[in-house]
Design a protein around this motif. Structure first.
Motif, PDB file in Angstrom:
ATOM      1  N   ALA A  48       0.846  -1.212   0.000  1.00  0.00           N
ATOM      2  CA  ALA A  48       0.000   0.000   0.000  1.00  0.00           C
ATOM      3  C   ALA A  48       0.875   1.254   0.000  1.00  0.00           C
ATOM      4  CB  ALA A  48      -0.921  -0.014   1.218  1.00  0.00           C
ATOM      5  N   GLN A  49       1.923   1.254   0.817  1.00  0.00           N
ATOM      6  CA  GLN A  49       2.802   2.421   0.898  1.00  0.00           C
ATOM      7  C   GLN A  49       3.599   2.607  -0.390  1.00  0.00           C
ATOM      8  OE1 GLN A  49       2.842   4.666   3.370  1.00  0.00           O
ATOM      9  NE2 GLN A  49       1.182   3.502   4.333  1.00  0.00           N
ATOM     10  N   VAL A  50       4.081   1.505  -0.937  1.00  0.00           N
ATOM     11  CA  VAL A  50       4.866   1.575  -2.179  1.00  0.00           C
ATOM     12  C   VAL A  50       3.998   2.139  -3.305  1.00  0.00           C
ATOM     13  CG1 VAL A  50       5.949   0.202  -3.991  1.00  0.00           C
ATOM     14  CG2 VAL A  50       6.500  -0.263  -1.611  1.00  0.00           C
ATOM     15  N   THR A  51       2.791   1.627  -3.421  1.00  0.00           N
ATOM     16  CA  THR A  51       1.899   2.075  -4.482  1.00  0.00           C
ATOM     17  C   THR A  51       1.635   3.569  -4.365  1.00  0.00           C
ATOM     18  OG1 THR A  51       0.899  -0.107  -4.499  1.00  0.00           O
ATOM     19  CG2 THR A  51      -0.328   1.649  -5.586  1.00  0.00           C
ATOM     20  N   LYS A  52       1.409   4.028  -3.126  1.00  0.00           N
ATOM     21  CA  LYS A  52       1.151   5.456  -2.898  1.00  0.00           C
ATOM     22  C   LYS A  52       2.333   6.298  -3.408  1.00  0.00           C
ATOM     23  CE  LYS A  52       0.544   7.619   1.323  1.00  0.00           C
ATOM     24  NZ  LYS A  52       0.049   7.475   2.717  1.00  0.00           N
ATOM     25  N   VAL A  53       3.521   5.900  -3.034  1.00  0.00           N
ATOM     26  CA  VAL A  53       4.710   6.668  -3.446  1.00  0.00           C
ATOM     27  C   VAL A  53       4.916   6.600  -4.959  1.00  0.00           C
ATOM     28  CG1 VAL A  53       7.228   6.787  -3.337  1.00  0.00           C
ATOM     29  CG2 VAL A  53       5.897   6.489  -1.243  1.00  0.00           C
ATOM     30  N   GLN A  54       4.780   5.430  -5.541  1.00  0.00           N
ATOM     31  CA  GLN A  54       5.079   5.264  -6.969  1.00  0.00           C
ATOM     32  C   GLN A  54       4.013   5.915  -7.857  1.00  0.00           C
ATOM     33  OE1 GLN A  54       8.188   4.711  -6.305  1.00  0.00           O
ATOM     34  NE2 GLN A  54       8.509   3.262  -7.964  1.00  0.00           N
ATOM     35  N   LYS A  55       2.871   6.242  -7.276  1.00  0.00           N
ATOM     36  CA  LYS A  55       1.860   6.965  -8.036  1.00  0.00           C
ATOM     37  C   LYS A  55       1.855   8.444  -7.697  1.00  0.00           C
ATOM     38  CE  LYS A  55      -1.301   3.246  -9.173  1.00  0.00           C
ATOM     39  NZ  LYS A  55      -2.436   2.423  -8.714  1.00  0.00           N
ATOM     40  N   GLY A  56       2.668   8.826  -6.726  1.00  0.00           N
ATOM     41  CA  GLY A  56       2.715  10.214  -6.281  1.00  0.00           C
ATOM     42  C   GLY A  56       3.663  11.072  -7.109  1.00  0.00           C
ATOM     43  N   PRO A  57       4.108  12.210  -6.551  1.00  0.00           N
ATOM     44  CA  PRO A  57       4.989  13.138  -7.277  1.00  0.00           C
ATOM     45  C   PRO A  57       6.236  12.412  -7.812  1.00  0.00           C
ATOM     46  CG  PRO A  57       4.335  14.061  -5.135  1.00  0.00           C
ATOM     47  CD  PRO A  57       3.817  12.663  -5.183  1.00  0.00           C
TER      48      PRO A  57
ATOM     49  N   LYS B  85       9.291  13.166  -8.149  1.00  0.00           N
ATOM     50  CA  LYS B  85      10.566  13.220  -7.424  1.00  0.00           C
ATOM     51  C   LYS B  85      10.623  12.237  -6.247  1.00  0.00           C
ATOM     52  CE  LYS B  85      10.691  16.641  -3.700  1.00  0.00           C
ATOM     53  NZ  LYS B  85       9.828  15.777  -2.936  1.00  0.00           N
ATOM     54  N   ASN B  86       9.485  11.774  -5.790  1.00  0.00           N
ATOM     55  CA  ASN B  86       9.475  10.806  -4.684  1.00  0.00           C
ATOM     56  C   ASN B  86       9.550   9.355  -5.154  1.00  0.00           C
ATOM     57  OD1 ASN B  86       9.262  12.916  -2.953  1.00  0.00           O
ATOM     58  ND2 ASN B  86       7.054  12.681  -2.586  1.00  0.00           N
ATOM     59  N   ARG B  87       9.249   9.129  -6.458  1.00  0.00           N
ATOM     60  CA  ARG B  87       9.196   7.747  -6.948  1.00  0.00           C
ATOM     61  C   ARG B  87      10.581   7.111  -7.002  1.00  0.00           C
ATOM     62  NH1 ARG B  87       5.276   8.318 -12.202  1.00  0.00           N
ATOM     63  NH2 ARG B  87       3.705   9.610 -11.179  1.00  0.00           N
ATOM     64  N   PHE B  88      10.624   5.859  -6.603  1.00  0.00           N
ATOM     65  CA  PHE B  88      11.885   5.126  -6.671  1.00  0.00           C
ATOM     66  C   PHE B  88      12.095   4.561  -8.071  1.00  0.00           C
ATOM     67  CE2 PHE B  88      10.836   5.090  -2.134  1.00  0.00           C
ATOM     68  CZ  PHE B  88      12.030   5.552  -1.613  1.00  0.00           C
ATOM     69  N   ARG B  89      13.343   4.267  -8.382  1.00  0.00           N
ATOM     70  CA  ARG B  89      13.711   3.732  -9.694  1.00  0.00           C
ATOM     71  C   ARG B  89      12.949   2.445 -10.007  1.00  0.00           C
ATOM     72  NH1 ARG B  89      18.072   5.009 -12.356  1.00  0.00           N
ATOM     73  NH2 ARG B  89      18.910   3.619 -13.947  1.00  0.00           N
ATOM     74  N   SER B  90      12.890   1.548  -9.039  1.00  0.00           N
ATOM     75  CA  SER B  90      12.157   0.289  -9.197  1.00  0.00           C
ATOM     76  C   SER B  90      11.946  -0.305  -7.811  1.00  0.00           C
ATOM     77  CB  SER B  90      12.931  -0.695 -10.080  1.00  0.00           C
ATOM     78  OG  SER B  90      14.092  -1.122  -9.419  1.00  0.00           O
ATOM     79  N   VAL B  91      10.942  -1.146  -7.709  1.00  0.00           N
ATOM     80  CA  VAL B  91      10.637  -1.796  -6.434  1.00  0.00           C
ATOM     81  C   VAL B  91      10.319  -3.260  -6.697  1.00  0.00           C
ATOM     82  CG1 VAL B  91       9.186  -1.776  -4.357  1.00  0.00           C
ATOM     83  CG2 VAL B  91       9.578   0.363  -5.613  1.00  0.00           C
ATOM     84  N   VAL B  92      10.970  -4.138  -5.975  1.00  0.00           N
ATOM     85  CA  VAL B  92      10.679  -5.565  -6.068  1.00  0.00           C
ATOM     86  C   VAL B  92      10.325  -6.079  -4.672  1.00  0.00           C
ATOM     87  CG1 VAL B  92      11.662  -7.853  -6.485  1.00  0.00           C
ATOM     88  CG2 VAL B  92      12.143  -5.996  -8.081  1.00  0.00           C
ATOM     89  N   ILE B  93       9.193  -6.750  -4.573  1.00  0.00           N
ATOM     90  CA  ILE B  93       8.777  -7.362  -3.311  1.00  0.00           C
ATOM     91  C   ILE B  93       8.732  -8.869  -3.501  1.00  0.00           C
ATOM     92  CG2 ILE B  93       6.959  -7.520  -1.556  1.00  0.00           C
ATOM     93  CD1 ILE B  93       6.036  -4.725  -2.386  1.00  0.00           C
ATOM     94  N   GLU B  94       9.571  -9.574  -2.777  1.00  0.00           N
ATOM     95  CA  GLU B  94       9.607 -11.029  -2.905  1.00  0.00           C
ATOM     96  C   GLU B  94       9.016 -11.694  -1.677  1.00  0.00           C
ATOM     97  OE1 GLU B  94      13.461 -12.753  -3.756  1.00  0.00           O
ATOM     98  OE2 GLU B  94      13.912 -11.095  -5.092  1.00  0.00           O
ATOM     99  N   ARG B  95       8.407 -12.836  -1.912  1.00  0.00           N
ATOM    100  CA  ARG B  95       7.974 -13.674  -0.795  1.00  0.00           C
ATOM    101  C   ARG B  95       8.906 -14.860  -0.737  1.00  0.00           C
ATOM    102  NH1 ARG B  95       2.896 -12.491   1.041  1.00  0.00           N
ATOM    103  NH2 ARG B  95       3.665 -13.487   2.933  1.00  0.00           N
TER     104      ARG B  95
END
Ligand SMILES: Nc1nc2c(ncn2[C@@H]2O[C@H](COP(=O)(O)OP(=O)(O)O)[C@@H](O)[C@H]2O)c(=O)[nH]1
Ligand SMILES: Nc1nc2c(ncn2[C@@H]2O[C@H](COP(=O)(O)OP(=O)(O)O)[C@@H](O)[C@H]2O)c(=O)[nH]1
Ligand SMILES: [Mn+2]
Ligand SMILES: [Mn+2]
Lengths: 309, 309
Positions: free
Chosen positions: B81-90, B92-102
């Protein structure tokens, strides 16, 4: 443009490693195979054999690492030309992805001559450097989607087209075919074959005694008269029967052709560039995998062939 | 559609590892930092601190690995939820890439209670499992473009915003700040701080003697009264002065916050899940890096803070 690229950043990629299967029927299950090749020289025969593998190319990713010397430059140019040709050709021949890396440390021995390469005193430095090249390639190309890693040397010029499926069907964490070499018998003038790779073996009490007396920083080498290990070499276990799929347990493996379940590497198994239980590179890798609970298997009657210089 | 995807396959990606710089001025040189976090629980304070890092987000890739249990599911949902918020936000706040592994193997200890986690007999199994989680995350996310890897535990809730630049400025292969914990002194009722992580240390003759007498499959643990090692712990080297950038050499490191040059990992340095010189996980990693020629450095006066349960 830059801001377009930023706008494109994918919001989040989520992976469940459980959804990446690793099964004895990898084509049916659409499993991605990463073929990794350290390459000092480019051989057209290697490339042609690779193209002949009948595993679906859209499930094959390729990774190469080449040294940064004159010979490496020539090999990179030749490789790149062939890759470009295939990736621009018919869809069914195109590979999933191709990465070509240049190694950013020096190769210790400049001569690629077979005699020079195999000199015993050169082996530790050389194989330590090879380990670093393999690790660098592995750590930068293994992905979340990878199910299998096929290590395939650049001078393996002949394998069955069904190599990947055949090896995967055994459902083993590490599995290695027998690496031979074709030559012309000077006496009869006839084509013959002989064992090439002596790094696939079963351990012996003698080798263990040698190791016990050794400095932890020294390595045991196989295939040198100066150091008789009495290990059982897979090279000599081949027989004339056509039981291609007979399995033997192994303690050391060679890397000329070697299929590994990606989970073995993900667990941490790499190619030790330092003596690890007095072993190094692919032989050390088998030992490290064993420490992680993954055993190695060999197929004495299933052959692949090394280039003859 | 499928054939569109195939048509899109990039013809060839070529990388020269020499072109990926790793320098003391990583922002100036546009160096990509991969932040890796094994996460059993999601703490908002961790996430807020991460967002506050003033290293350009377009140069930061994030990688997480979470266990496949009930707590891990909850943490994954909160994180996503937090990652999605940031990656859809401004932008300058978005990270280059995000990987979430289980993680696809079981966590050996279900209780995440601090007392239970730290019990000596639980440590070997627990830290072996943590090693596998770290290796899996590392092997699947490290890319050709990565210059630095910042290991950052999910319960590190306070660091200077300039953490990455500050650590990188030292130009060391492995560098580790001092991990403390804030608490309320029960006697004075005032806020105070105490050392938290005891895995960053300089070796001692006593510890080496203990190791020499140990079975190679046993591990030396730090911070347990039952096993006095007399190692010099970085935890106790902090002083009141404001010399934030004083360096000390280390033999073992903790992983709560740890900056590593990507080449150290590419060489093969991973987190041994098996006893390696009687060391395991992050401490074993420091030893393995040392075997590869890379020494560890600590910053006793540069502090980061662990959550207080
Ligand atoms: N990247 C890289 N690859 C190398 C280097 N030296 C050899 N190779 C490749 O590594 C593999 C094994 O090396 P090779 O010399 O054939 O070993 P041998 O057959 O056991 O003597 C082959 O694919 C070589 O092309 C090197 O310095 N760097
Ligand atoms: N993926 C994964 N992460 C874990 C597991 N157990 C703990 N962690 C995370 O690993 C890091 C270190 O673990 P922690 O329990 O905080 O260790 P301690 O602070 O040394 O007691 C933290 O970021 C945890 O959230 C696990 O089983 N799997
Ligand atoms: Mn060869
Ligand atoms: Mn913690």
């Amino acid at each position: 443009s830059r801001s377009k690229l930023i706008g494109d950043r994918s919001p989040v990629r989520r992976f469940n490693l459980n959804n990446v299967t690793i099964t004895p029927d990898p084509i049916e299950n659409q499993e991605v195979v990463l073929i990794l090749t350290p390459m000092a020289r480019f051989y057209q025969e290697y490339w042609d054999n690779l193209l002949n593998l009948d595993y679906p190319h859209e499930l094959i990713s390729l990774g190469f690492i080449l040294p940064k010397n004159k010979e490496g430059n020539a090999a990179t140019a030749a490789l790149q030309a062939q890759v470009t040709k295939v990736q621009k050709g018919p869809l069914k021949n195109r590979f999933r992805s191709v990465v070509i890396e240049r190694q950013d440390f020096d190769s210790p021995i400049t001569s690629q001559d077979e005699g020079e390469r195999h000199k015993m005193e050169n082996q530790k430095v050389r194989r330590s450097s090879m380990s670093r090249a393999r690790n660098s390639l592995l750590f930068t190309t293994l992905g979340v989607e990878t199910s299998w890693v096929l290590w395939l040397d650049a001078d393996i010029v002949e394998t069955p087209p069904s190599l990947i499926q055949d090896l995967a069907a055994h459902d083993k964490p590490l599995i290695v075919p027998n690496c031979y070499q074709r030559y012309t018998d000077p006496e009869t003038g006839k084509l013959a074959e002989r064992p090439y790779d002596f790094n696939s073996w079963q351990d012996s009490p003698t080798a263990q005694e040698i190791a016990a007396k050794m400095d932890p920083d020294d390595i045991i080498l196989e295939g040198y008269r100066e150091m008789a290990t009495y290990r059982s070499l897979m090279a000599y276990m081949a027989d004339q029967g056509d039981e291609q799929h007979i399995e033997v347990p192994l303690d050391g493996v060679g890397g000329t052709a070697l299929l590994v379940k990606a989970d073995v590497h993900r667990d941490g198994a790499m190619f030790p560039p330092f003596p690890f239980y007095n072993l190094i590179e692919t032989e050390g890798f088998a030992k490290m995998a064993k420490r992680l609970g993954w055993a190695a298997t060999g197929l004495p009657n299933y052959k692949v062939y090394h280039y003859n210089e």
